[in-house]
Design a protein around this motif. Structure first.
Motif, PDB file in Angstrom:
ATOM      1  N   VAL A  90      34.070  38.928  45.639  1.00 57.80           N
ATOM      2  CA  VAL A  90      33.594  40.514  45.420  1.00 57.80           C
ATOM      3  C   VAL A  90      34.314  41.603  46.644  1.00 57.80           C
ATOM      4  O   VAL A  90      34.236  42.243  46.558  1.00 57.80           O
ATOM      5  CB  VAL A  90      32.082  40.416  45.765  1.00 57.80           C
ATOM      6  N   HIS A  91      34.462  40.910  47.458  1.00 57.19           N
ATOM      7  CA  HIS A  91      34.674  41.323  49.114  1.00 57.19           C
ATOM      8  C   HIS A  91      36.193  41.858  48.660  1.00 57.19           C
ATOM      9  O   HIS A  91      36.847  42.600  49.388  1.00 57.19           O
ATOM     10  CB  HIS A  91      34.201  40.626  49.758  1.00 57.19           C
ATOM     11  N   GLN A  92      36.903  40.904  47.673  1.00 59.56           N
ATOM     12  CA  GLN A  92      38.387  41.641  47.439  1.00 59.56           C
ATOM     13  C   GLN A  92      38.703  42.980  47.092  1.00 59.56           C
ATOM     14  O   GLN A  92      39.611  43.634  46.873  1.00 59.56           O
ATOM     15  CB  GLN A  92      39.230  40.913  46.541  1.00 59.56           C
ATOM     16  N   GLY A  93      37.505  43.708  46.719  1.00 55.83           N
ATOM     17  CA  GLY A  93      37.941  45.065  46.205  1.00 55.83           C
ATOM     18  C   GLY A  93      38.568  44.774  44.988  1.00 55.83           C
ATOM     19  O   GLY A  93      38.535  44.951  44.407  1.00 55.83           O
ATOM     20  N   LYS A  94      38.824  47.002  44.504  1.00 56.87           N
ATOM     21  CA  LYS A  94      39.820  47.231  43.747  1.00 56.87           C
ATOM     22  C   LYS A  94      40.749  46.442  43.613  1.00 56.87           C
ATOM     23  O   LYS A  94      41.513  47.121  44.822  1.00 56.87           O
ATOM     24  CB  LYS A  94      39.029  48.605  43.263  1.00 56.87           C
ATOM     25  N   GLN A  95      40.730  46.472  42.094  1.00 56.70           N
ATOM     26  CA  GLN A  95      42.647  46.799  42.335  1.00 56.70           C
ATOM     27  C   GLN A  95      43.491  46.835  40.409  1.00 56.70           C
ATOM     28  O   GLN A  95      42.673  46.699  39.907  1.00 56.70           O
ATOM     29  CB  GLN A  95      42.667  44.520  42.438  1.00 56.70           C
ATOM     30  N   SER A  96      44.085  47.208  41.153  1.00 55.62           N
ATOM     31  CA  SER A  96      44.656  48.628  40.215  1.00 55.62           C
ATOM     32  C   SER A  96      46.781  48.084  39.947  1.00 55.62           C
ATOM     33  O   SER A  96      47.174  48.614  38.528  1.00 55.62           O
ATOM     34  CB  SER A  96      44.523  50.169  40.059  1.00 55.62           C
ATOM     35  N   LEU A  97      47.015  47.751  40.734  1.00 60.24           N
ATOM     36  CA  LEU A  97      48.519  48.168  41.347  1.00 60.24           C
ATOM     37  C   LEU A  97      48.766  46.692  40.907  1.00 60.24           C
ATOM     38  O   LEU A  97      48.378  45.534  40.595  1.00 60.24           O
ATOM     39  CB  LEU A  97      48.704  47.883  42.814  1.00 60.24           C
ATOM     40  N   GLU A  98      50.773  46.765  39.842  1.00 61.23           N
ATOM     41  CA  GLU A  98      50.923  44.920  40.027  1.00 61.23           C
ATOM     42  C   GLU A  98      51.430  44.384  40.354  1.00 61.23           C
ATOM     43  O   GLU A  98      51.725  44.922  41.706  1.00 61.23           O
ATOM     44  CB  GLU A  98      52.107  45.709  38.550  1.00 61.23           C
ATOM     45  N   GLY A  99      51.028  42.704  40.864  1.00 56.68           N
ATOM     46  CA  GLY A  99      50.735  42.082  41.232  1.00 56.68           C
ATOM     47  C   GLY A  99      49.417  41.843  41.738  1.00 56.68           C
ATOM     48  O   GLY A  99      49.672  41.398  42.967  1.00 56.68           O
ATOM     49  N   GLY A 100      48.449  43.040  41.651  1.00 62.54           N
ATOM     50  CA  GLY A 100      47.425  42.487  42.780  1.00 62.54           C
ATOM     51  C   GLY A 100      47.112  41.338  41.897  1.00 62.54           C
ATOM     52  O   GLY A 100      46.630  40.682  41.068  1.00 62.54           O
ATOM     53  N   THR A 101      45.846  40.759  42.984  1.00 60.31           N
ATOM     54  CA  THR A 101      45.267  39.345  42.526  1.00 60.31           C
ATOM     55  C   THR A 101      43.730  39.740  42.784  1.00 60.31           C
ATOM     56  O   THR A 101      42.776  40.142  44.011  1.00 60.31           O
ATOM     57  CB  THR A 101      45.806  37.552  42.285  1.00 60.31           C
ATOM     58  N   ILE A 102      42.648  38.697  42.045  1.00 58.65           N
ATOM     59  CA  ILE A 102      41.104  39.097  42.420  1.00 58.65           C
ATOM     60  C   ILE A 102      40.932  37.219  42.030  1.00 58.65           C
ATOM     61  O   ILE A 102      41.090  36.785  40.692  1.00 58.65           O
ATOM     62  CB  ILE A 102      40.021  39.388  41.441  1.00 58.65           C
ATOM     63  N   VAL A 103      40.781  36.619  42.818  1.00 57.63           N
ATOM     64  CA  VAL A 103      41.027  35.274  43.185  1.00 57.63           C
ATOM     65  C   VAL A 103      39.096  34.246  43.718  1.00 57.63           C
ATOM     66  O   VAL A 103      38.230  34.546  44.119  1.00 57.63           O
ATOM     67  CB  VAL A 103      41.636  34.638  44.111  1.00 57.63           C
ATOM     68  N   CYS A 104      38.486  33.600  42.816  1.00 56.54           N
ATOM     69  CA  CYS A 104      37.380  33.172  43.263  1.00 56.54           C
ATOM     70  C   CYS A 104      37.418  31.987  42.464  1.00 56.54           C
ATOM     71  O   CYS A 104      37.418  31.065  41.851  1.00 56.54           O
ATOM     72  CB  CYS A 104      35.981  33.624  42.166  1.00 56.54           C
ATOM     73  N   LEU A 105      37.654  30.709  43.872  1.00 60.78           N
ATOM     74  CA  LEU A 105      37.431  29.781  44.022  1.00 60.78           C
ATOM     75  C   LEU A 105      36.619  28.734  43.000  1.00 60.78           C
ATOM     76  O   LEU A 105      36.874  27.420  43.414  1.00 60.78           O
ATOM     77  CB  LEU A 105      38.138  28.836  45.446  1.00 60.78           C
ATOM     78  N   PRO A 106      35.601  28.920  43.585  1.00 63.99           N
ATOM     79  CA  PRO A 106      34.779  28.038  43.382  1.00 63.99           C
ATOM     80  C   PRO A 106      33.968  27.892  41.879  1.00 63.99           C
ATOM     81  O   PRO A 106      33.820  27.170  41.150  1.00 63.99           O
ATOM     82  CB  PRO A 106      33.239  28.251  43.888  1.00 63.99           C
ATOM     83  N   ASN A 107      34.789  29.190  41.146  1.00 64.29           N
ATOM     84  CA  ASN A 107      34.261  29.810  39.934  1.00 64.29           C
ATOM     85  C   ASN A 107      35.462  29.070  38.825  1.00 64.29           C
ATOM     86  O   ASN A 107      35.747  29.271  38.201  1.00 64.29           O
ATOM     87  CB  ASN A 107      34.076  30.932  39.131  1.00 64.29           C
ATOM     88  N   ARG A 108      36.217  29.283  39.480  1.00 62.07           N
ATOM     89  CA  ARG A 108      38.150  28.868  39.121  1.00 62.07           C
ATOM     90  C   ARG A 108      38.227  30.084  38.668  1.00 62.07           C
ATOM     91  O   ARG A 108      39.706  29.894  37.074  1.00 62.07           O
ATOM     92  CB  ARG A 108      38.004  27.351  38.710  1.00 62.07           C
ATOM     93  N   MET A 109      38.304  30.877  38.659  1.00 63.89           N
ATOM     94  CA  MET A 109      38.774  32.258  38.765  1.00 63.89           C
ATOM     95  C   MET A 109      40.297  32.946  38.674  1.00 63.89           C
ATOM     96  O   MET A 109      39.597  33.176  40.151  1.00 63.89           O
ATOM     97  CB  MET A 109      37.753  32.967  37.898  1.00 63.89           C
ATOM     98  N   ILE A 110      40.809  33.253  38.117  1.00 63.00           N
ATOM     99  CA  ILE A 110      42.226  33.673  38.477  1.00 63.00           C
ATOM    100  C   ILE A 110      42.187  35.586  38.290  1.00 63.00           C
ATOM    101  O   ILE A 110      42.508  35.560  36.705  1.00 63.00           O
ATOM    102  CB  ILE A 110      43.199  33.505  39.481  1.00 63.00           C
ATOM    103  N   VAL A 111      42.324  36.647  38.505  1.00 73.67           N
ATOM    104  CA  VAL A 111      42.376  37.811  37.660  1.00 73.67           C
ATOM    105  C   VAL A 111      43.775  38.181  37.963  1.00 73.67           C
ATOM    106  O   VAL A 111      43.846  38.441  39.631  1.00 73.67           O
ATOM    107  CB  VAL A 111      41.670  38.793  37.846  1.00 73.67           C
ATOM    108  N   GLN A 112      44.863  38.772  37.678  1.00 73.26           N
ATOM    109  CA  GLN A 112      46.350  39.119  37.951  1.00 73.26           C
ATOM    110  C   GLN A 112      47.007  40.411  37.377  1.00 73.26           C
ATOM    111  O   GLN A 112      46.338  40.202  36.056  1.00 73.26           O
ATOM    112  CB  GLN A 112      47.201  37.813  37.373  1.00 73.26           C
ATOM    113  N   ILE A 113      47.180  41.109  38.007  1.00 71.06           N
ATOM    114  CA  ILE A 113      47.251  42.410  37.651  1.00 71.06           C
ATOM    115  C   ILE A 113      49.040  43.038  36.563  1.00 71.06           C
ATOM    116  O   ILE A 113      49.556  41.779  37.417  1.00 71.06           O
ATOM    117  CB  ILE A 113      47.108  43.556  38.522  1.00 71.06           C
ATOM    118  N   LEU A 114      49.126  42.535  35.765  1.00 69.40           N
ATOM    119  CA  LEU A 114      50.119  42.786  34.861  1.00 69.40           C
ATOM    120  C   LEU A 114      50.624  44.417  34.894  1.00 69.40           C
ATOM    121  O   LEU A 114      49.765  45.353  34.749  1.00 69.40           O
ATOM    122  CB  LEU A 114      50.415  42.493  33.549  1.00 69.40           C
ATOM    123  N   PRO A 115      51.643  44.734  34.446  1.00 69.97           N
ATOM    124  CA  PRO A 115      52.334  45.638  34.151  1.00 69.97           C
ATOM    125  C   PRO A 115      52.319  45.932  33.212  1.00 69.97           C
ATOM    126  O   PRO A 115      51.606  45.186  31.966  1.00 69.97           O
ATOM    127  CB  PRO A 115      53.639  45.661  34.264  1.00 69.97           C
TER     128      PRO A 115
END
Length: 115
Positions: A90-115
């Protein structure tokens, strides 16, 4: 002996300038283009590809019963709620640029920003 120290100081300054120049060049050459898609994976398995040009909200559930709520608005994606105890995602903030990520280790979720 003073001349030797002066030469060493000049050499050190030149090395620092070269390192700074390389850092700035590398930073400027990175792709800073707005992305169009976000890939959401849980436990390494792709769950969803999200179009960042379409506003929306998504609930991502993990195998262990965890939950992350993703929001897409105006080309940006962020996690605004999560069931994990530390809320780092939640604290990783907003992502919008290629290569950005949001990671939640406890829930094993990764969001990768793609071109």
């Amino acid at each position: 002996m003073r001349k030797q120290y002066r030469n060493e100081i000049i050499l050190a300054a030149l090395l620092l300038l070269a390192a700074l120049a390389m850092f700035l060049w590398q930073r400027a050459s990175r792709s800073q283009t707005p992305a169009m898609r976000a890939q959401v994976s849980v436990d390494g398995e792709i769950r969803q590809i999200i179009d960042l040009s379409q506003d929306g909200e998504y609930t991502i559930e993990s195998a262990g019963g965890g939950m992350n709520h993703l929001v897409v608005k105006e080309g940006q994606i962020w996690c605004d709620q999560a069931s994990c105890p530390d809320k780092v995602c939640v604290h990783q903030g907003k992502q919008s640029l290629e290569g950005g990520t949001i990671v939640c280790l406890p829930n094993r979720m990764i969001v990768q920003i793609l071109p």
